[in-house]
Design an enzyme around this catalytic site. Structure first.
Site, PDB file in Angstrom:
ATOM      1  N   CYS A 235       0.816  -1.205   0.018  1.00 16.26           N
ATOM      2  CA  CYS A 235      -0.170  -0.003   0.037  1.00 16.26           C
ATOM      3  C   CYS A 235       0.826   1.135   0.018  1.00 16.26           C
ATOM      4  CB  CYS A 235      -1.125   0.028   1.016  1.00 16.26           C
ATOM      5  SG  CYS A 235      -0.220   0.084   2.953  1.00 16.26           S
ATOM      6  N   HIS A 282      -2.850   1.173   6.543  1.00 17.03           N
ATOM      7  CA  HIS A 282      -2.909   1.165   5.246  1.00 17.03           C
ATOM      8  C   HIS A 282      -2.994   2.512   4.660  1.00 17.03           C
ATOM      9  CE1 HIS A 282      -4.335  -1.150   1.783  1.00 17.03           C
ATOM     10  NE2 HIS A 282      -5.405  -0.150   1.561  1.00 17.03           N
ATOM     11  N   HIS A 294      -5.467   1.825  -4.542  1.00 20.52           N
ATOM     12  CA  HIS A 294      -4.637   1.203  -3.585  1.00 20.52           C
ATOM     13  C   HIS A 294      -4.128  -0.256  -3.932  1.00 20.52           C
ATOM     14  CE1 HIS A 294      -7.953  -1.463  -1.231  1.00 20.52           C
ATOM     15  NE2 HIS A 294      -8.284  -1.148  -2.287  1.00 20.52           N
TER      16      HIS A 294
END
Length: 319
Positions: A235, A282, A294
């Site tokens: 990420c 994240h 993402h």
């Protein structure tokens, strides 16, 4: 015993056996797809935290190495200057010895003592000047050496932490293998087959536009832990790579990226901004129209998703 009674008894015993076997079989039943999915999600979330921790340690170790190298580069010229100062002081001592001739007491009794005293005073002044310089250089050197020692201690600590995570790598990869096996059991395949994006890319000006365009180009590429491209991303590696393409530097860790961005509210979101999730474990890149791009997790591919795919932690703008 009659045949009828034997048959009845056999059937009765069989019923008892079946009654014992069926619960055992039920107890060893394979988990359902929903149960496997829950396990996959939980394990993926925990592994993602480990990955981000690993990324953070690498960033900290890199910063410590850079600081140590800077100190080393400064120490070189300083030590050379110190050596020159020591040579000057040594020459002063030699000159004073050669110029002294008679002892100081004899010189003072001599009729020419005035010029000799003047000479001694000049040498003493030069010596004190050089000594002050030597003391200054020595103090500076000691300061740098102390700082270097501190940095080396920090570097040693960071290297030990990185090594610890590296030593755990096999276990992490073993956990990933188990995770992939569960994905295959649940979905028939361990990894998604990602497809590149073929739709329209929003027109965004400036550096943010470059980052957004890069992110769209990454759609379909696999999640690869601790990677920042070009063949896969985690990420924070994806957001790092997108903004790197735009000429901006970000650390390879979601929480550290949060530390360096300008905090904004949701109403101020613009394409190129970062959206943080999962208690800073994240991060995704906002591309407009309520969407982020993402790198989700193990076994999945970079995707376009709703900004509310998870509850956002916060929003940031790259400076």
């Amino acid at each position: 015993m009659s045949s009828a009674r034997i048959l009845l008894r056999t059937l009765t015993l069989a019923g008892v056996v079946l009654g014992l076997v069926v619960p055992a079989a039920a107890a060893s039943a394979q988990p359902s797809v929903s149960e496997l999915t829950q396990q996959i999600n939980e394990e993926s979330a925990e592994l993602a935290k480990v990955v981000e921790s690993y990324n953070r340690l690498r960033e900290e170790a890199k910063a410590t190495r850079a600081a140590a190298e800077k100190i080393n580069s400064q120490l070189g010229p300083l030590e050379a200057e110190l050596a020159r100062a020591e040579t000057e002081v040594g020459q002063i001592a030699i000159t004073a010895y050669k110029s002294g001739g008679l002892s100081t007491a004899s010189a003072l009794l001599d009729g020419t003592s005035g010029s000799f005293v003047d000479r001694l005073g000049t040498l003493d002044h030069l010596a004190r000047d050089r000594q002050q310089r030597l003391t200054s250089f020595t103090d500076t050197q000691l300061t740098y050496l102390a700082e270097q020692e501190k940095l080396q201690a920090a570097l040693k600590k960071q290297d030990a932490q990185v090594k610890e995570l590296a030593d755990r790598k096999k276990q992490i990869e073993a956990d990933i293998d188990e995770l992939m096996a569960k994905r295959e059991q649940a979905y028939g395949t361990a990894t998604e087959t990602g497809s590149s994006y073929t739709g329209p890319v929003p027109s965004v000006s400036g550096a943010a536009g470059t980052a957004v365009e890069f992110a769209y180009g990454a759609i379909g590429k696999p999640y690869v832990w601790a990677a920042d491209g070009p063949n896969g991303y985690d990420c924070s590696g994806l957001t790092l790579a997108a903004w790197r393409a735009a000429g901006k530097s970000l650390p390879h860790n979601a929480a550290m990226q949060w530390d360096v961005v300008a905090k904004i509210d949701r109403g101020s979101l613009q394409p190129g901004d970062l959206v943080f999730y999962s208690n800073l474990n994240h991060v995704g890149l906002y591309v407009g129209s309520g969407k982020v791009i993402h790198a989700p997790t193990f076994g999945r591919a970079v995707e376009l998703a709703s900004v509310d795919m998870m509850t956002p932690y916060g929003y940031g703008r790259v400076r």
